[in-house]
Scaffold this motif. Structure first.
Motif, PDB file in Angstrom:
ATOM      1  N   UNK A 120      46.930  -0.598 -78.482  1.00  0.00           N
ATOM      2  CA  UNK A 120      45.771  -1.474 -78.707  1.00  0.00           C
ATOM      3  C   UNK A 120      46.186  -2.941 -78.614  1.00  0.00           C
ATOM      4  N   UNK A 121      47.330  -3.272 -79.202  1.00  0.00           N
ATOM      5  CA  UNK A 121      47.796  -4.661 -79.175  1.00  0.00           C
ATOM      6  C   UNK A 121      48.190  -5.075 -77.757  1.00  0.00           C
ATOM      7  N   UNK A 122      48.754  -4.146 -76.997  1.00  0.00           N
ATOM      8  CA  UNK A 122      49.207  -4.469 -75.642  1.00  0.00           C
ATOM      9  C   UNK A 122      48.059  -4.544 -74.646  1.00  0.00           C
ATOM     10  N   UNK A 123      46.948  -3.871 -74.956  1.00  0.00           N
ATOM     11  CA  UNK A 123      45.862  -3.789 -73.982  1.00  0.00           C
ATOM     12  C   UNK A 123      44.533  -4.239 -74.591  1.00  0.00           C
ATOM     13  N   UNK A 124      44.598  -5.328 -75.298  1.00  0.00           N
ATOM     14  CA  UNK A 124      43.391  -5.839 -75.944  1.00  0.00           C
ATOM     15  C   UNK A 124      42.290  -6.145 -74.935  1.00  0.00           C
ATOM     16  N   UNK A 125      42.663  -6.739 -73.796  1.00  0.00           N
ATOM     17  CA  UNK A 125      41.653  -7.120 -72.802  1.00  0.00           C
ATOM     18  C   UNK A 125      40.977  -5.892 -72.208  1.00  0.00           C
ATOM     19  N   UNK A 126      41.774  -4.855 -71.905  1.00  0.00           N
ATOM     20  CA  UNK A 126      41.199  -3.632 -71.354  1.00  0.00           C
ATOM     21  C   UNK A 126      40.294  -2.941 -72.371  1.00  0.00           C
ATOM     22  N   UNK A 127      40.700  -2.934 -73.632  1.00  0.00           N
ATOM     23  CA  UNK A 127      39.872  -2.316 -74.659  1.00  0.00           C
ATOM     24  C   UNK A 127      38.562  -3.082 -74.838  1.00  0.00           C
ATOM     25  N   UNK A 128      38.647  -4.406 -74.717  1.00  0.00           N
ATOM     26  CA  UNK A 128      37.416  -5.207 -74.809  1.00  0.00           C
ATOM     27  C   UNK A 128      36.472  -4.854 -73.667  1.00  0.00           C
ATOM     28  N   UNK A 129      37.039  -4.701 -72.452  1.00  0.00           N
ATOM     29  CA  UNK A 129      36.199  -4.380 -71.298  1.00  0.00           C
ATOM     30  C   UNK A 129      35.647  -2.961 -71.383  1.00  0.00           C
ATOM     31  N   UNK A 130      36.360  -2.074 -72.069  1.00  0.00           N
ATOM     32  CA  UNK A 130      35.859  -0.712 -72.237  1.00  0.00           C
ATOM     33  C   UNK A 130      34.544  -0.697 -73.014  1.00  0.00           C
ATOM     34  N   UNK A 131      34.342  -1.701 -73.856  1.00  0.00           N
ATOM     35  CA  UNK A 131      33.103  -1.779 -74.623  1.00  0.00           C
ATOM     36  C   UNK A 131      32.091  -2.750 -74.056  1.00  0.00           C
ATOM     37  N   UNK A 132      32.402  -3.350 -72.916  1.00  0.00           N
ATOM     38  CA  UNK A 132      31.517  -4.354 -72.326  1.00  0.00           C
ATOM     39  C   UNK A 132      30.301  -3.707 -71.683  1.00  0.00           C
ATOM     40  N   UNK A 133      29.200  -4.461 -71.672  1.00  0.00           N
ATOM     41  CA  UNK A 133      27.943  -3.950 -71.112  1.00  0.00           C
ATOM     42  C   UNK A 133      27.403  -4.797 -69.963  1.00  0.00           C
ATOM     43  N   UNK A 134      27.830  -6.033 -69.853  1.00  0.00           N
ATOM     44  CA  UNK A 134      27.282  -6.926 -68.833  1.00  0.00           C
ATOM     45  C   UNK A 134      28.402  -7.568 -68.006  1.00  0.00           C
ATOM     46  N   UNK A 135      28.012  -8.151 -66.879  1.00  0.00           N
ATOM     47  CA  UNK A 135      28.970  -8.828 -66.007  1.00  0.00           C
ATOM     48  C   UNK A 135      29.669  -9.965 -66.731  1.00  0.00           C
ATOM     49  N   UNK A 136      28.938 -10.657 -67.576  1.00  0.00           N
ATOM     50  CA  UNK A 136      29.523 -11.779 -68.316  1.00  0.00           C
ATOM     51  C   UNK A 136      30.674 -11.313 -69.200  1.00  0.00           C
ATOM     52  N   UNK A 137      30.549 -10.108 -69.754  1.00  0.00           N
ATOM     53  CA  UNK A 137      31.595  -9.563 -70.621  1.00  0.00           C
ATOM     54  C   UNK A 137      32.731  -8.930 -69.819  1.00  0.00           C
ATOM     55  N   UNK A 138      32.428  -8.479 -68.618  1.00  0.00           N
ATOM     56  CA  UNK A 138      33.405  -7.767 -67.797  1.00  0.00           C
ATOM     57  C   UNK A 138      34.217  -8.666 -66.876  1.00  0.00           C
ATOM     58  N   UNK A 139      33.640  -9.758 -66.431  1.00  0.00           N
ATOM     59  CA  UNK A 139      34.219 -10.537 -65.338  1.00  0.00           C
ATOM     60  C   UNK A 139      35.548 -11.178 -65.700  1.00  0.00           C
ATOM     61  N   UNK A 140      36.375 -11.310 -64.678  1.00  0.00           N
ATOM     62  CA  UNK A 140      37.642 -12.021 -64.812  1.00  0.00           C
ATOM     63  C   UNK A 140      37.372 -13.507 -64.596  1.00  0.00           C
ATOM     64  N   UNK A 141      37.861 -14.314 -65.510  1.00  0.00           N
ATOM     65  CA  UNK A 141      37.651 -15.762 -65.434  1.00  0.00           C
ATOM     66  C   UNK A 141      38.981 -16.478 -65.705  1.00  0.00           C
ATOM     67  N   UNK A 142      39.166 -17.670 -65.119  1.00  0.00           N
ATOM     68  CA  UNK A 142      38.270 -18.252 -64.120  1.00  0.00           C
ATOM     69  C   UNK A 142      38.336 -17.474 -62.808  1.00  0.00           C
ATOM     70  N   UNK A 143      37.294 -17.569 -62.019  1.00  0.00           N
ATOM     71  CA  UNK A 143      37.263 -16.870 -60.742  1.00  0.00           C
ATOM     72  C   UNK A 143      38.289 -17.493 -59.792  1.00  0.00           C
ATOM     73  N   UNK A 144      39.078 -16.644 -59.146  1.00  0.00           N
ATOM     74  CA  UNK A 144      40.009 -17.131 -58.125  1.00  0.00           C
ATOM     75  C   UNK A 144      39.255 -17.170 -56.809  1.00  0.00           C
ATOM     76  N   UNK A 145      39.086 -18.362 -56.264  1.00  0.00           N
ATOM     77  CA  UNK A 145      38.303 -18.549 -55.052  1.00  0.00           C
ATOM     78  C   UNK A 145      39.120 -19.300 -54.010  1.00  0.00           C
ATOM     79  N   UNK A 146      38.551 -19.436 -52.820  1.00  0.00           N
ATOM     80  CA  UNK A 146      39.180 -20.225 -51.773  1.00  0.00           C
ATOM     81  C   UNK A 146      38.100 -21.079 -51.124  1.00  0.00           C
TER      82      UNK A 146
END
Length: 228
Positions: free
Chosen positions: A74-100
């Motif tokens: 749980x401590x090593x994968x906090x971000x993945x566990x957070x995304x496991x409970x996410x419901x919307x794009x705002x909660x799921x998305x990787x930020x900042x966006x890597x763009x070109x």
């Protein structure tokens, strides 16, 4: 002559499918399936790219469905566990966006993908507005150029610019994207310069420079591929 596409805007794909920050989990999955993409940009109300949701962001919900991770995991994968409970794009998305940027050279887009281990990049303008998307496959399109097309560009953009002195005879051969320069030149210091310039031509796989100085015997011209 077909000019080398030096900028991302010349190979990117458009239009681009995107989602809003409020898009739900199932809507995102359905959008990816419908458009057969592995990631979607997330756009703010004004059209700016604020994040990206990829398949990797969605998978933790399935991975942890019936799992009971240890406290250490749980401590090593906090971000993945957070995304496991996410419901919307705002909660799921990787930020900042890597763009070109749309005017960026193809090499810069390739470096960004490799360093970030990414399959595709949103393409933006100076205001951060979405203009397209560029994938690894898009960047590889330059290697579909014909040998004849490459030979013509090497002649006009390299040979004619570097070796215009009377008596210099440089021949260009191309086979399967490998460029060979043969002949005699007045200044051998220009040989490595020519090799660098040829290698910079989009679509060139490799360069073989068999150029010799005034007193050396000339190398025989290549027999395969696009000739002089």
């Amino acid at each position: 002559m077909h000019h080398t596409p030096h900028r991302v805007s010349e190979v990117m794909t458009r239009p681009v499918v995107a989602v809003s920050p409020r898009a739900g989990f199932k809507e995102i999955v359905a959008t990816m399936a419908r458009w057969k993409v592995s990631a979607v940009p997330v756009l703010a109300g004004d059209g700016r790219v604020v994040g990206v949701v990829s398949e990797a962001d969605l998978l933790p919900k399935e991975e942890f469905r019936d799992a009971d991770p240890s406290r250490l995991e749980q401590m090593r994968r906090l971000d993945d566990l957070r995304k496991a409970g996410a419901l919307t794009a705002e909660e799921l998305m990787s930020v900042p966006a890597i763009t070109v940027h749309e005017d960026a050279p193809l090499a810069r887009a390739a470096r960004t993908m490799i360093r970030g281990k990414l399959k595709r990049l949103p393409v933006v303008d100076g205001e951060g507005m979405l203009r397209g998307i560029v994938s690894r496959r898009d960047l590889l399109k330059v290697f579909l150029r014909s040998d004849e097309d490459l030979a013509q560009e090497v002649r006009t953009e390299v040979v004619e610019r570097l070796f215009l002195v009377a008596g210099e005879d440089v021949r260009v051969g191309v086979a399967d994207g490998v460029v060979t320069l043969t002949g005699r030149v007045g200044d051998t210091a220009l040989v490595p310069v020519a090799a660098r310039m040829v290698r910079a031509v989009e679509g060139v796989v490799d360069v073989e420079c068999d150029l010799v100085g005034p007193g050396a015997p000339a190398t025989a011209p290549p027999h395969a591929g696009a000739g002089p």
